[in-house]
Enzyme design. Sequence first.
Site, short mmCIF file in Angstrom:
data_model
loop_
_atom_site.label_atom_id
_atom_site.label_comp_id
_atom_site.label_asym_id
_atom_site.label_seq_id
_atom_site.Cartn_x
_atom_site.Cartn_y
_atom_site.Cartn_z
CG HIS A 1 -5.37 -2.45 0.44
ND1 HIS A 1 -4.80 -2.05 -0.65
CD2 HIS A 1 -5.43 -1.64 1.51
CE1 HIS A 1 -4.06 -1.27 -0.34
NE2 HIS A 1 -4.09 -0.97 0.91
CB SER B 1 -1.02 -0.19 1.35
OG SER B 1 -2.03 0.61 0.86
C1 GCU Z 1 -5.52 4.76 1.62
C2 GCU Z 1 -4.95 5.53 0.49
C3 GCU Z 1 -4.02 4.77 -0.29
C4 GCU Z 1 -3.01 4.00 0.25
C5 GCU Z 1 -3.81 2.94 1.57
C6 GCU Z 1 -2.91 2.38 2.36
O1 GCU Z 1 -6.34 3.98 1.22
O2 GCU Z 1 -5.96 6.14 0.02
O3 GCU Z 1 -3.35 5.32 -1.32
O4 GCU Z 1 -2.31 2.78 -0.58
O5 GCU Z 1 -4.51 3.98 2.20
O6 GCU Z 1 -1.70 2.78 2.55
O7 GCU Z 1 -3.22 1.42 3.10
#
Ligand code: GCU
Length: 421
Positions: free
Chosen positions: A402, A260
């Site tokens: 995710h 992420s």
């Molecule tokens: C949020 C953000 C993302 C990121 C994510 C994370 O969802 O919008 O850009 O990758 O956090 O780091 O878990």
Amino acid sequence: MTRKIILLLFLLKGILTTSFAQHQNEAMADYRLPDVMLAKSGIRISSAAGWEKMRRPEILALFEENVQGKTPAKKIPLRFVTISINYDALNGIATRKQVRVYFSKSEKYYMDILMYVPNKRTVPAPLFLGLNFGGNQVVDADTGILISKGWVPYAPQPAYINHLGTEASRGIQRNDWPVEKIVAAGYGLATVYYGDIQPDSVNSVNAGVAPLFYKDGQTRPAADEWGAIGVWAWGLSRALDYMETDKDIDAGKVAVVGHSRLGKAALWAGAQDQRFALVISNNSGEGGAAITRTKYGETIALMNKAFPHWFCDNFKKYNDKEDELPIDFHELVALIAPRPVYIASASQDQWADPVGEYLSAWYATPVYGLYGLKGLDTIVPPDVNHPVGEGAIGYHLRKGEHAMTQYDWDQYIRFANRCLK
Ligand code: GCU
């Protein structure tokens, strides 16, 4: 029509121009990507030497100027202090070390590296290196692991009290870090709490290492200087500096990995620091592996609004103006060439734009071709749980949310066995 069919139609229609329906009533997006092979001078790059001398530095400078911001050139003297060693960790299969890396003479600035090295080996170990979200103690329940002292943004009780880790946080992210699996496969694992380098908050720009690099009178990074992603990437390179001094580790075989926002940092670390031998992006999405011109899922404006401290201030000029950005994120992937790169998406992680993540790997493929290396075979993304890439670029779309899971690690280990060992 599914996005896949639409992609296929546009493959027939033309090169570099593609278009597909946005989910749930979003508008259609047509986009033309900047051509990774076309230098500013108009010269078309046709050799690895031309790429390295002309085009690669241009693209790197454009990311520095417009996206992540410049990493300070100044080198600061590091001090490595081994805090603990346990030769009998993980039921004897690993040595666990904790190393404190001081960034200045004062004791104020430091990061702690937690690392595991396989005991069964005849040569220095290749290593996966990645930042973690919750403090080093979240990786394993082992009470010998120091609880990271940094402020933690997402901090549910009782694992955290007032955003600081407690005993109850031990091992809570062990699923993200299958240490036994990694060690059993012959790899070391090293991790650092990202908040040790800079806390992940808009008000914390001066609570990390950035002030160590300020000019006299400077109080915050200039518009073209690094944001938090750049600072975290810098920390990854400093962890690699340590690995170069550790005889148990083969510093020429370090894979940088991140999930992420920390995947965005891993890609940027790998793009800038060519000592990283393999780069792995897990669900990095916008500002990471995903093409931004798809305008699908998270956009530049949404990200800059929610996390204004991640990228350089210049990046805000491109809020709702993706098409004006002089680069796109396939070129971030291309900066990693000829070193192997692996990009992973998740089917329920539409926010990170899995198709956009795949496309950047696809559009980086010609640069690998300059080195005689194979990238991806087709513009059409694979089905869920069908990893692709027999060459220097790997990709999979995992079924699910995710996250960084055992399935993802199985693919990284398999890819590293082929490309790194
Ligand atoms: C949020 C953000 C993302 C990121 C994510 C994370 O969802 O919008 O850009 O990758 O956090 O780091 O878990």
